[in-house]
Design an enzyme around this catalytic site. Structure first.
Site, PDB file in Angstrom:
ATOM      1  N   THR A  88      94.182  44.260  32.469  1.00 57.08           N
ATOM      2  CA  THR A  88      93.146  43.418  33.052  1.00 57.08           C
ATOM      3  C   THR A  88      92.379  42.790  31.898  1.00 57.08           C
ATOM      4  O   THR A  88      91.644  43.475  31.174  1.00 57.08           O
ATOM      5  CB  THR A  88      92.189  44.233  33.943  1.00 57.08           C
ATOM      6  OG1 THR A  88      92.924  44.764  35.049  1.00 57.08           O
ATOM      7  CG2 THR A  88      91.069  43.350  34.490  1.00 57.08           C
ATOM      8  N   LYS A 163      92.457  39.173  40.085  1.00 59.61           N
ATOM      9  CA  LYS A 163      91.956  40.500  39.738  1.00 59.61           C
ATOM     10  C   LYS A 163      90.453  40.466  39.482  1.00 59.61           C
ATOM     11  O   LYS A 163      89.711  41.350  39.911  1.00 59.61           O
ATOM     12  CB  LYS A 163      92.687  41.031  38.506  1.00 59.61           C
ATOM     13  CG  LYS A 163      92.217  42.422  38.044  1.00 59.61           C
ATOM     14  CD  LYS A 163      92.512  43.490  39.076  1.00 59.61           C
ATOM     15  CE  LYS A 163      91.942  44.856  38.677  1.00 59.61           C
ATOM     16  NZ  LYS A 163      92.671  45.486  37.562  1.00 59.61           N
ATOM     17  N   LYS A 238      83.775  46.811  32.194  1.00 56.07           N
ATOM     18  CA  LYS A 238      84.559  45.799  31.489  1.00 56.07           C
ATOM     19  C   LYS A 238      85.019  44.692  32.436  1.00 56.07           C
ATOM     20  O   LYS A 238      84.887  43.493  32.144  1.00 56.07           O
ATOM     21  CB  LYS A 238      85.776  46.443  30.835  1.00 56.07           C
ATOM     22  CG  LYS A 238      86.627  45.474  30.024  1.00 56.07           C
ATOM     23  CD  LYS A 238      88.049  45.960  29.832  1.00 56.07           C
ATOM     24  CE  LYS A 238      88.892  45.691  31.062  1.00 56.07           C
ATOM     25  NZ  LYS A 238      90.346  45.896  30.838  1.00 56.07           N
TER      26      LYS A 238
END
Length: 313
Positions: A88, A163, A238
């Site tokens: 990611t 995502k 994050k």
């Protein structure tokens, strides 16, 4: 998550060679039947498909270009290999990684996942995939070993875009679910009663029914394991940081997403980095106790100010 994904590929009959900088990860992979290589480049050499699962874009670029033992993945892989970038990372980093792979004579898909460690172990991950339709078709059999739902979201970077959006929803919803349970506690509701209502009403969501932040209602949730991840608070912080980067780049107004990023950033910095992101409920509960103490003190002060001896009468 890459370890369980590799283990499932081995179970399905694929020959898998792997590398990790963490010795314990290599030991676990070897125990699952993965052939351990001395470097990432050695692992990629001769492979038809190269899968990367790394913390951030800078790590992907380092692996691709060779800032590590044995050289880079792009140079080591045989011409025409298919690179599946499952980390990611930022959308722009995903597009850059795609361009680097193509320039080196390879095929490329960005394919981040959702489902956490439990989904990786069970082979039920959701893959959000960006890249050409032809490459997506070529990778279908591999994706289906590791996941239950595979969605082609569009061209390069589209998987990462999906995502970022998905995890912004997840972060916001986990905070909302946690706040509701803390409120329920203060109102005298049992966790099970609130769960039974919300799980079958308009409050139903994944953060509630799969990753419930209180122990009891969902036995498999990390709350029943003292908030062992799961999906760690540091990773949520994050991912929400990536979401804020995208919000800023696109000029999108998203007050809830920005608030969630700030909340999880502080959660990770204040000791929640290594716990499941559902542990945010403990931060909310602790803050609520502080507010209760403050409110009580303010009420006592107000009563003192209106007592007969302070009333001037």
């Amino acid at each position: 998550m890459g370890g369980p994904m590799a283990a499932n590929l081995v179970k399905a009959g694929y020959s898998v060679t792997g590398f990790d900088v963490v010795p314990a990860a290599l030991e676990a992979a070897q125990a699952a039947g993965v052939v351990v290589a001395p470097s990432s480049a050695a692992a990629a050499s001769g492979a038809d498909v190269v899968i990367t699962m790394l913390p951030a874009g800078k790590h992907v670029f380092a692996a691709y270009d060779g800032e590590g033992p044995g050289g880079g993945l792009l140079a080591a892989a045989k011409p025409g290999s298919l690179f599946l970038e499952c980390s990611t990372i930022a959308v722009e980093d995903a597009r850059t990684a795609h361009e680097l792979a193509l320039a080196a004579g390879h095929h490329s898909l960005d394919a981040p996942v959702s489902g956490g460690v439990m989904g990786a172990e069970a082979g039920t991950l959701t893959f959000m995939v960006g890249g050409s339709g032809e490459d997506f078709t070529d990778a279908a059999d591999i994706f289906e070993v590791m996941g239950r739902r595979i969605v082609h979201c569009g061209g390069p970077g589209a998987g990462q875009a999906a995502k970022v959006c998905n995890n912004m929803i997840l972060g916001v919803s986990m905070i909302a679910v946690s706040e509701a349970f803390v409120l329920g506690e203060k109102l005298g509701l049992t966790h099970q009663a609130l769960y039974d209502v919300a799980a079958n009403a308009s409050g139903q969501c994944w953060a509630l029914t799969t990753n419930c932040p209180v122990p009891g209602p969902v036995p498999a949730s990390p709350a029943n394991r003292d908030y062992q991840p799961g999906f760690a608070g540091a990773l949520m912080a994050k991912d929400l940081g990536l979401a804020v980067e995208a919000l800023n780049a696109t000029g999108t107004a998203a007050s809830m997403g920005r608030a969630a990023e700030e909340i999880y950033r502080h959660f990770a910095l204040d000791g929640g980095a290594g716990t499941d992101f559902s542990g945010i409920i403990n931060t909310i509960r602790d803050a609520s106790e502080g507010l209760a103490t403050l409110d009580a003190a303010q009420e006592n002060t107000a009563q003192d100010n209106t007592s007969p001896e302070n009333s001037g009468g």
